[in-house]
Design a protein around this motif. Structure first.
Motif, PDB file in Angstrom:
ATOM      1  N   LEU A 158     -74.911  30.546 -72.630  1.00 47.51           N
ATOM      2  CA  LEU A 158     -74.889  30.884 -71.378  1.00 47.51           C
ATOM      3  C   LEU A 158     -76.356  31.225 -70.748  1.00 47.51           C
ATOM      4  CD1 LEU A 158     -72.017  33.462 -71.738  1.00 47.51           C
ATOM      5  CD2 LEU A 158     -71.879  31.166 -70.614  1.00 47.51           C
ATOM      6  N   MET A 203     -69.251  29.791 -74.870  1.00 47.36           N
ATOM      7  CA  MET A 203     -70.266  28.866 -75.252  1.00 47.36           C
ATOM      8  C   MET A 203     -69.845  28.048 -76.268  1.00 47.36           C
ATOM      9  SD  MET A 203     -73.390  31.763 -76.002  1.00 47.36           S
ATOM     10  CE  MET A 203     -72.348  33.180 -76.569  1.00 47.36           C
ATOM     11  N   ARG A 220     -67.253  35.584 -74.684  1.00 49.29           N
ATOM     12  CA  ARG A 220     -68.415  35.123 -74.493  1.00 49.29           C
ATOM     13  C   ARG A 220     -68.752  34.034 -75.379  1.00 49.29           C
ATOM     14  NH1 ARG A 220     -73.087  37.401 -75.332  1.00 49.29           N
ATOM     15  NH2 ARG A 220     -74.239  36.581 -73.707  1.00 49.29           N
ATOM     16  N   VAL A 262     -73.301  27.108 -67.472  1.00 50.68           N
ATOM     17  CA  VAL A 262     -72.815  28.018 -67.111  1.00 50.68           C
ATOM     18  C   VAL A 262     -73.844  29.447 -67.036  1.00 50.68           C
ATOM     19  CG1 VAL A 262     -70.972  29.830 -67.252  1.00 50.68           C
ATOM     20  CG2 VAL A 262     -70.798  27.413 -67.739  1.00 50.68           C
ATOM     21  N   GLU A 263     -73.831  29.916 -65.757  1.00 47.55           N
ATOM     22  CA  GLU A 263     -74.854  31.270 -65.854  1.00 47.55           C
ATOM     23  C   GLU A 263     -73.973  32.406 -65.872  1.00 47.55           C
ATOM     24  OE1 GLU A 263     -78.529  32.325 -62.880  1.00 47.55           O
ATOM     25  OE2 GLU A 263     -76.420  31.893 -61.854  1.00 47.55           O
ATOM     26  N   GLU A 264     -74.448  33.421 -66.597  1.00 46.63           N
ATOM     27  CA  GLU A 264     -73.942  34.781 -66.881  1.00 46.63           C
ATOM     28  C   GLU A 264     -74.665  35.900 -66.284  1.00 46.63           C
ATOM     29  OE1 GLU A 264     -71.987  37.225 -70.614  1.00 46.63           O
ATOM     30  OE2 GLU A 264     -74.144  36.488 -70.700  1.00 46.63           O
TER      31      GLU A 264
END
Length: 139
Positions: free
Chosen positions: A48, A41, A37, A23-25
């Motif tokens: 992330l 995780m 957040r 997962v990219e933030e």
């Protein structure tokens, strides 16, 4: 956090994230919800990523009214997203600083050629909106 655990306290269980997903933030800032957040995780059992060297399964985009053009930000968010991946756009809830009008979000999604599918309350101050590519584009 509640005694039910971080995923229930933050609503992360509604996002369809699973252990092992990448997962990219994007758009993180000091006002981003740290409990949310951390719950993400814990759910994916990984940190992330900010810039990925591979296709990611999902993108979490923190979006505020003054962050820029919604369509452009959505298109930029697709850069590292895999073909079957999805995007969660987090916006401040109504009445909170930086609130993004629903009409701006909807217009930006359509202009970017994407589809808005689901919305969920994921924390006290943030709502999440699931955005996907049209079925004809997904593999």
């Amino acid at each position: 956090m509640s005694q039910n655990g971080p995923d229930e306290a933050t609503g992360v269980h509604q996002l369809g994230l699973m252990q092992g997903m990448v997962v990219e933030e994007l758009g993180w800032d000091e006002d981003s919800d740290e409990d949310f957040r951390q719950a993400v995780m814990e759910m994916i059992d990984s940190d992330l990523v900010e810039e990925s060297q591979q296709a990611v399964d999902a993108v979490v985009l923190w979006l505020r009214q003054d962050d820029g053009d919604v369509m452009d930000l959505l298109i930029d968010s697709l850069t590292d997203l895999g073909p079957a991946g999805f995007l969660w756009v987090l916006t401040p809830k109504v009445g909170r600083p930086g609130q993004v009008p629903q009409s701006d979000l909807s217009e930006g999604v359509v202009a970017a050629g994407l589809c808005l599918t689901t919305s969920a309350s994921v924390s006290k101050d943030w709502s999440a909106h699931k955005v996907v590519r049209p079925k004809s584009v997904r593999r």
